[in-house]
Write an enzyme that holds these catalytic residues in place. Structure first.
Site, mmCIF file in Angstrom:
data_model
loop_
_atom_site.group_PDB
_atom_site.id
_atom_site.type_symbol
_atom_site.label_atom_id
_atom_site.label_comp_id
_atom_site.label_asym_id
_atom_site.label_seq_id
_atom_site.Cartn_x
_atom_site.Cartn_y
_atom_site.Cartn_z
ATOM 1 N N CYS A 183 56.598 -40.854 -40.561
ATOM 2 C CA CYS A 183 57.893 -41.106 -39.935
ATOM 3 C C CYS A 183 57.763 -42.189 -38.860
ATOM 4 O O CYS A 183 57.583 -43.351 -39.190
ATOM 5 C CB CYS A 183 58.478 -39.809 -39.376
ATOM 6 S SG CYS A 183 60.251 -39.900 -39.024
ATOM 7 N N HIS A 185 58.365 -36.532 -44.270
ATOM 8 C CA HIS A 185 57.438 -35.579 -43.647
ATOM 9 C C HIS A 185 56.779 -34.731 -44.730
ATOM 10 O O HIS A 185 57.255 -33.635 -45.045
ATOM 11 C CB HIS A 185 58.190 -34.679 -42.665
ATOM 12 C CG HIS A 185 58.646 -35.366 -41.423
ATOM 13 N ND1 HIS A 185 57.898 -35.393 -40.260
ATOM 14 C CD2 HIS A 185 59.774 -36.080 -41.157
ATOM 15 C CE1 HIS A 185 58.551 -36.077 -39.335
ATOM 16 N NE2 HIS A 185 59.687 -36.505 -39.854
ATOM 17 N N GLU A 214 54.235 -32.934 -44.655
ATOM 18 C CA GLU A 214 53.631 -31.681 -44.172
ATOM 19 C C GLU A 214 54.519 -30.463 -44.406
ATOM 20 O O GLU A 214 54.038 -29.332 -44.486
ATOM 21 C CB GLU A 214 53.298 -31.786 -42.677
ATOM 22 C CG GLU A 214 54.480 -31.940 -41.741
ATOM 23 C CD GLU A 214 54.854 -33.392 -41.477
ATOM 24 O OE1 GLU A 214 55.574 -33.651 -40.492
ATOM 25 O OE2 GLU A 214 54.423 -34.263 -42.259
#
Length: 657
Positions: free
Chosen positions: A468, A595, A597
């Site tokens: 990001c 993102h 994750e």
């Protein structure tokens, strides 16, 4: 054939050889009808979690039968202190029930007045977790998704703000017919209705959930959580005792001065909870060492539960051990009896997976270190999903992870003047790490330090991943030091820059902060087959990942970067937004606008993080050369997209170290 309506007596049974059978014992005889699972009238039950209503029917056809699943609710409350581990315990309870073949969903209740977690500083409640539908929610929903391998929605996070907003909107529409709108019954009814409706929403594409685990944030006694406690006091009678149970998580401190485990805080917490109308079925005691038998018996005596209902949850080496800890103390058997759950007592493969992961995590010898350069490093919860994604990837390659937290502001020259020791310590951490990660963030503080770290990683050929804001700053760094645009910046930090390489998106509404970013799952199309990240994803043409950003790389300047070696290998479906960058002639220099994750799982690590760990351990090139397969020593899983525990465990093979 007689088509007249007659009273029928229905009985639903389960046979191993035939499946679900509906029996009609009315009219002096016995008729049987096999019920296929695909019928819409049957909510894909795992027998025998169901109720059958006797009804009027014309003939004996399934079209007139009303069959519904009985939802089981498990409420997890906390006492003594917040941050005691309710989220991990709620996730672990769901995990051991899912390992028994049940469909499990989860709801997190946050008593704050905010509509959602989107405008919080990470120092308030930790990271903001983003869901597929763009919901900005509490980080505990990330725990639920990772433990249970499910996909939740924004309505799985219930806040005081959402409830009051819903009730006030109804009042403005005139739904309450001029009545005085009060906390009881209107707010409490709205809470119960929300929970019952959301519990029925499928979260894994495998049918309607059978068990809903509800975590109530904060601690019992907080004034802001009182309406929720009252709502569940009423709720236990609405859904009946056999369908509702309460797990209370409390702290058993052990002062170093005496070394004695103290039960008084737990006694007080349970007394307060019972005074509010809820009596815990299980008391889970958080402690640093296993509970002594005498302590268990004392809690049992003063808290009105059997000793077997006092569960010890001591500190363990890995969160993977928590489900095993609960299983070993008979939590599944208790819930099976207490809630009449259809659980077969048999070896459960999914829990064997957790045991293997926990054992493997404890015996790893090789280390890999990642420098996490961020601005919220004083609280590790600010980067919970990032740390988990790194852990998943490190475990997959048989390495023990060491995260070196670096406050990006400490890398800046102003720190050299103000605090030289802190400055040199920060740079020593960065230079000694095997790889560099710059995660997302907001605000100008520390951005120059992040750019310095990115510059060092690029020049020293150190593996780098920017997520990001990390990707946006990598573009800024390249523009300044390779293209020679010394004032290149994001308009977020310098609106007057002559080279605005990162700009705000047209749909962004600067007048309102909450929920106005580009949020949720979006598709990224790979533009080349030579992309390292594309290969790590399995040579797919596109990926769907979760986003949370207001600014984007300026598409008009794209060609300046690509002719100098920084390639935008991934773009959105319209080709207007730059999603993935890769630097040529570098071992691993990758930036992603999304993102990754948020979708990482213990046995399915996120590909960008997996690539960073492979490169940091010096294994990326051999991994790519072998067709993206690990060596037998590192075999972990097929990292498939299946959400079925049976499918995942069948391919899970850990090496003997």
């Amino acid at each position: 054939m007689d088509n007249s309506c007659s009273r029928i007596h229905l009985k639903l049974i389960w046979r191993e050889t035939q499946g679900l059978i509906l029996m009609n014992t009315g009219g002096g005889g016995v008729e049987e009808l096999a019920i296929p699972y695909h019928l819409g009238l049957i909510l894909q039950l795992s027998p025998p979690v169901f109720s059958v209503l006797q009804t009027q029917a014309c003939g004996f056809t399934p079209a007139v039968l009303f069959i519904y699943a009985t939802m089981k609710y498990i409420l997890v409350t906390g006492g003594v202190i917040s941050g005691i581990g309710k989220g991990i315990i709620a996730s672990s309870v769901g995990t051991i029930l899912k390992s028994c073949g049940l469909h499990v969903t989860a709801i997190k209740i946050d008593p704050y007045i905010n509509i959602d977690a989107g405008t919080f500083s990470p120092y308030e409640h930790g990271e903001v977790f983003v869901l597929d539908d763009g919901g900005e929610v509490d980080l505990d929903l990330g725990n639920y998704e990772r433990f249970l391998d499910i996909r939740l929605t924004r309505d799985n996070n219930l806040t005081t703000g959402k409830i009051y907003q819903s009730v006030i909107n109804k009042e403005r529409r005139g739904d309450y017919l001029g009545k005085t709108v009060q906390v009881v019954p209107h707010i409490t009814d709205a809470i119960q209705e929300w929970v019952m409706n959301q519990a029925r929403i499928s979260v894994d594409n495998n049918g309607v959930p059978q068990v809903c685990v509800i975590e109530l944030g904060g601690t019992v006694g907080d004034i802001e959580s009182m309406p929720f406690i009252e709502a569940f006091r009423q709720f236990q009678f609405k859904v009946k005792r056999e369908n509702f149970c309460n797990i209370h998580v409390s702290l058993v401190p052990q002062p170093s001065t005496t070394g004695e485990q103290k039960t008084k805080p737990t006694q007080s917490s349970v007394r307060e909870l019972r005074g509010l109308g809820l009596s815990p079925d299980l008391i889970m005691c958080r402690c640093s060492t296993p509970l002594e038998t005498a302590v268990k018996e004392k809690i049992s005596m003063f808290c009105h539960v059997e000793p077997t209902q006092v569960i010890c949850v001591q500190d363990v080496s890995s969160v993977y051990r928590v489900p095993l800890l609960l299983e070993d103390q008979g939590v599944v058997n208790y819930l099976c009896n207490r809630l009449n759950l259809p659980i077969e007592i048999r070896p459960r493969k999914m829990l064997s997976k957790w045991k293997e992961m926990a054992d493997r995590s404890d015996r790893l010898l090789e280390h890999v270190s990642i420098a996490l350069v961020g601005k919220y490093t004083k609280l590790s919860d600010s980067y919970t999903s990032v740390i988990k994604a790194l852990e998943h990837s490190a475990l997959a390659i048989n390495h023990k992870l060491e995260v070196k937290y670096i406050d990006s502001a400490d890398l800046e020259t102003t720190t050299l003047q103000d605090d030289p020791v802190k400055y040199h310590e920060a740079w020593q951490k960065l230079c000694s790490a095997h790889g560099v990660l710059v995660p997302g963030g907001f605000g100008v503080r520390g951005t120059e330090g992040k750019i310095l770290a990115i510059n060092w990683a690029r020049k020293q050929k150190k593996p780098f991943l920017g997520v990001c804001l990390g990707m946006q700053l990598a573009v800024c760094e390249f523009a300044r030091n390779v293209l020679g645009w010394k004032d290149a910046n994001s308009t977020e930090f310098n609106p007057e820059s002559e080279h605005p390489v990162v700009i705000d998106m047209p749909e962004h509404n600067p007048g309102q902060m909450g929920g106005t970013m580009r949020l949720g799952k979006r598709r990224t199309i790979f533009k080349t087959k030579n992309s390292v990240l594309r290969k790590l994803y399995g040579d797919v043409e596109y990926v769907d990942e979760r986003h949370r950003h207001r600014f984007e790389v300026n598409p008009e300047l794209k060609h300046h970067f690509e002719k100098n070696g920084l390639h935008f290998v991934g773009q959105d479906e319209e080709g207007e937004r730059m999603e993935v960058i890769e630097l040529e002639d570098h071992c691993y220099f990758v930036g992603v606008q999304y993102h990754p994750e948020f979708t990482s799982r213990p046995i399915k690590p996120s590909s960008p993080y997996f690539g960073l760990l492979l490169a940091s351990a010096g294994k990326l090139q051999s991994y790519l050369a072998k067709g993206c397969r690990l060596s037998p020593r590192d075999t972990y899983s097929d990292r498939s997209g299946s959400s079925s525990p049976e499918a995942d465990i069948s391919e899970l093979k850990f090496p003997s170290l």
